[in-house]
Design a protein around this motif. Structure first.
Motif, mmCIF file in Angstrom:
data_model
loop_
_atom_site.group_PDB
_atom_site.id
_atom_site.type_symbol
_atom_site.label_atom_id
_atom_site.label_comp_id
_atom_site.label_asym_id
_atom_site.label_seq_id
_atom_site.Cartn_x
_atom_site.Cartn_y
_atom_site.Cartn_z
ATOM 1 N N VAL A 196 -11.719 -19.339 -19.972
ATOM 2 C CA VAL A 196 -10.346 -19.017 -19.579
ATOM 3 C C VAL A 196 -10.286 -18.743 -18.079
ATOM 4 C CG1 VAL A 196 -8.453 -17.369 -19.852
ATOM 5 C CG2 VAL A 196 -9.725 -18.141 -21.856
ATOM 6 N N GLN A 197 -11.277 -18.024 -17.554
ATOM 7 C CA GLN A 197 -11.308 -17.736 -16.120
ATOM 8 C C GLN A 197 -11.466 -19.019 -15.305
ATOM 9 O OE1 GLN A 197 -14.485 -14.835 -15.875
ATOM 10 N NE2 GLN A 197 -13.137 -13.132 -16.419
ATOM 11 N N ALA A 222 -12.043 -32.035 -23.333
ATOM 12 C CA ALA A 222 -12.467 -31.793 -24.715
ATOM 13 C C ALA A 222 -13.383 -30.574 -24.805
ATOM 14 C CB ALA A 222 -13.171 -33.033 -25.265
ATOM 15 N N LEU A 223 -14.281 -30.435 -23.842
ATOM 16 C CA LEU A 223 -15.185 -29.286 -23.838
ATOM 17 C C LEU A 223 -14.408 -27.983 -23.642
ATOM 18 C CD1 LEU A 223 -18.080 -30.740 -21.656
ATOM 19 C CD2 LEU A 223 -18.179 -30.225 -24.104
ATOM 20 N N ALA A 224 -13.425 -28.009 -22.748
ATOM 21 C CA ALA A 224 -12.608 -26.816 -22.513
ATOM 22 C C ALA A 224 -11.854 -26.422 -23.777
ATOM 23 C CB ALA A 224 -11.636 -27.066 -21.365
ATOM 24 N N ALA A 225 -11.297 -27.409 -24.467
ATOM 25 C CA ALA A 225 -10.570 -27.117 -25.705
ATOM 26 C C ALA A 225 -11.493 -26.484 -26.738
ATOM 27 C CB ALA A 225 -9.950 -28.398 -26.252
ATOM 28 N N ASP A 271 -11.128 -22.724 -28.427
ATOM 29 C CA ASP A 271 -11.097 -22.528 -29.881
ATOM 30 C C ASP A 271 -12.140 -21.496 -30.307
ATOM 31 O OD1 ASP A 271 -9.056 -24.338 -30.181
ATOM 32 O OD2 ASP A 271 -10.361 -26.013 -30.754
ATOM 33 N N ALA A 272 -13.344 -21.609 -29.741
ATOM 34 C CA ALA A 272 -14.407 -20.666 -30.092
ATOM 35 C C ALA A 272 -14.060 -19.254 -29.631
ATOM 36 C CB ALA A 272 -15.730 -21.122 -29.470
ATOM 37 N N GLY A 273 -13.502 -19.132 -28.422
ATOM 38 C CA GLY A 273 -13.120 -17.818 -27.916
ATOM 39 C C GLY A 273 -12.018 -17.186 -28.737
ATOM 40 N N ARG A 274 -11.030 -18.000 -29.117
ATOM 41 C CA ARG A 274 -9.942 -17.482 -29.952
ATOM 42 C C ARG A 274 -10.485 -17.007 -31.305
ATOM 43 N NH1 ARG A 274 -4.483 -18.370 -30.593
ATOM 44 N NH2 ARG A 274 -4.409 -19.940 -28.967
ATOM 45 N N ALA A 275 -11.430 -17.753 -31.872
ATOM 46 C CA ALA A 275 -12.008 -17.361 -33.161
ATOM 47 C C ALA A 275 -12.720 -16.016 -33.053
ATOM 48 C CB ALA A 275 -12.976 -18.441 -33.645
ATOM 49 N N ILE A 276 -13.437 -15.805 -31.942
ATOM 50 C CA ILE A 276 -14.119 -14.523 -31.729
ATOM 51 C C ILE A 276 -13.093 -13.398 -31.609
ATOM 52 C CG2 ILE A 276 -15.498 -13.201 -30.079
ATOM 53 C CD1 ILE A 276 -17.026 -15.787 -29.476
ATOM 54 N N ALA A 277 -12.026 -13.633 -30.842
ATOM 55 C CA ALA A 277 -10.998 -12.603 -30.657
ATOM 56 C C ALA A 277 -10.308 -12.277 -31.976
ATOM 57 C CB ALA A 277 -9.976 -13.074 -29.622
ATOM 58 N N TYR A 302 -5.587 -16.589 -24.685
ATOM 59 C CA TYR A 302 -6.037 -17.921 -25.108
ATOM 60 C C TYR A 302 -4.846 -18.863 -25.297
ATOM 61 C CZ TYR A 302 -10.822 -16.326 -25.604
ATOM 62 O OH TYR A 302 -12.082 -15.849 -25.338
ATOM 63 N N ASP A 303 -3.719 -18.330 -25.772
ATOM 64 C CA ASP A 303 -2.506 -19.152 -25.869
ATOM 65 C C ASP A 303 -2.106 -19.679 -24.493
ATOM 66 O OD1 ASP A 303 -2.373 -18.657 -28.577
ATOM 67 O OD2 ASP A 303 -0.984 -16.969 -28.373
ATOM 68 N N HIS A 304 -2.123 -18.781 -23.502
ATOM 69 C CA HIS A 304 -1.741 -19.184 -22.151
ATOM 70 C C HIS A 304 -2.748 -20.173 -21.576
ATOM 71 C CE1 HIS A 304 -0.922 -18.163 -17.696
ATOM 72 N NE2 HIS A 304 0.002 -18.999 -18.129
ATOM 73 N N ALA A 305 -4.031 -19.963 -21.861
ATOM 74 C CA ALA A 305 -5.057 -20.879 -21.359
ATOM 75 C C ALA A 305 -4.873 -22.278 -21.939
ATOM 76 C CB ALA A 305 -6.446 -20.343 -21.694
#
Length: 384
Positions: A152-153, A285-288, A292-298, A367-370
């Motif tokens: 995200v950063q 694709a890698l960023a997406a 997804d992985a970060g959102r799942a952790i959150a 993550y939504d904003h990212a």
């Protein structure tokens, strides 16, 4: 005509968490004075004493222009000193900051972000980006729970320089190794070039032999100097070296300039070239995937916090009722123990409710904003 820049994480943490700070700050500005530099970007300047020492010492060496956050301890830790006039500055705090409950992980409370400092070089305006991305607090175990945060950063960084017209030099502590996915995302979406790779001088900046490293650490490269041409003016790296890596002696005690090595690079003006985004489809694709992985952790953290809140509520009610029963039967010691347990359970309930219902939803919203930023980046790349 050229511009010489440097980056160094000075490891000036508050509350006695870093060794030899006064001696090291003096050694740093004395070394800076002898490197024939135009601009220096520092990170982790998180104490007022270190900030004052670096600014004062650098001014004596001819660095008349400075930029930094007003409050070191709660600010970004970034400091830029320059012999060249600073004509424009902009700072953005990172939207993704880390996990608030990890009190031993300082990033959430540190105010990290992106500093854009434009200086007037002999051949025209050049923008320097000084930054310090979220740390990986468990590199030895390989359990990096902050990959999504750094992704995200990175996207925020890419967005912040998307419309920049001047040549760009991005430097600092990126807390990324070149084997990591976010490194590919950064270069693929921003058009930045890795100066060390271009010049064939790749060296680690986190050095296991440093007296400030713990046993078992391995060498890695996490500090970088990147560059990108402007719309009407290009820049080309001519030289690069690793500096501030030597051992020092502080009254018989082994030390160094920092727990990081620094980097110095020299850039010369060239005609502007089209900015290339290598493998940008793969980077998108890698960023997406990282988001997804970060959102799942959150989301999982929010679920776990709610589960803990439910357990704390049940324990709190049970121990409260047991304490009342003990009081009725004149069992004072048992009453006090159960009363304490009940209070602790309700405190845990309040803390986890604050995390799950107030703080964690903000992380999910980041993550939504990212994802929206990523969609705009994709649209811009397709137009260009």
């Amino acid at each position: 005509m050229s511009i010489r820049v440097a980056t160094l994480n000075v490891w000036s943490l508050p509350a006695g968490l870093a060794k030899h700070k006064p001696q090291r700050m003096r050694a740093i500005y004395e070394r800076v004075a002898g490197l024939n530099l135009d601009v220096v970007a520092f990170q982790e300047v998180w104490t007022q004493e270190s900030l004052d020492a670096l600014v004062a010492g650098s001014k004596r060496a001819g660095f008349e222009h400075t930029w930094h956050n007003p409050e070191p301890a709660s600010g970004s830790g970034l400091l830029v000193i320059s012999k060249l006039p600073i004509v424009k500055t902009h700072f953005e705090a990172f939207e993704a900051k880390g996990h608030s409950e990890r009190l031993n992980h300082f990033d959430y409370y540190s105010g990290k972000g992106i500093a854009l400092v434009t200086v007037e070089a002999p051949f025209g305006a050049v923008t320097l980006l000084d930054t310090h991305l979220h740390a990986n607090y468990a590199p030895a175990q390989g359990l990096d729970e902050y990959k999504g945060i750094r992704a995200v950063q990175v996207l925020q960084l890419v967005t912040s320089v998307a419309n920049l017209r001047t040549p760009l030099i991005a430097l600092g502590d990126f807390n990324l190794e070149e084997t990591e996915t976010s490194y590919r995302v950064l270069l693929g979406l921003s058009g930045l070039r890795d100066t060390a790779v271009d010049l064939g001088v790749v060296q680690p900046t986190w050095i296991s032999e440093s007296p400030y490293q713990t046993v078992g650490q391995s060498d890695k490269r996490i500090d970088y100097i990147f560059c990108r041409d402007g719309r009407q003016q290009g820049i080309e790296p001519r030289k690069m070296s690793r500096e501030f890596a030597e051992a020092l002696d502080f009254d018989g005690v082994a030390g160094g300039y920092s727990d990081h090595a620094g980097l110095v690079a020299e850039f010369a003006p060239v005609p502007a070239r089209a900015v290339i985004h290598p493998d940008h489809d793969a980077a998108l694709a890698l960023a997406a995937g990282l988001l997804d992985a970060g959102r799942a952790i959150a989301t999982q953290r929010q679920f776990d916090q709610r589960l803990t809140s439910g357990g704390a509520l049940a324990v709190g009610i049970a121990t409260y009722n047991m304490a009342r029963f003990a009081a009725q039967n004149r069992r004072r010691f048992l009453k006090n123990v159960l009363g304490f347990a009940s209070s602790a359970s309700f405190a845990m309930l309040a803390g986890n409710l604050a995390l799950s219902e107030w703080i964690n939803p903000k992380e999910v919203a980041v993550y939504d904003h990212a994802e929206q930023q990523l969609a705009r980046i994709q649209a811009d790349l397709r137009r260009n």
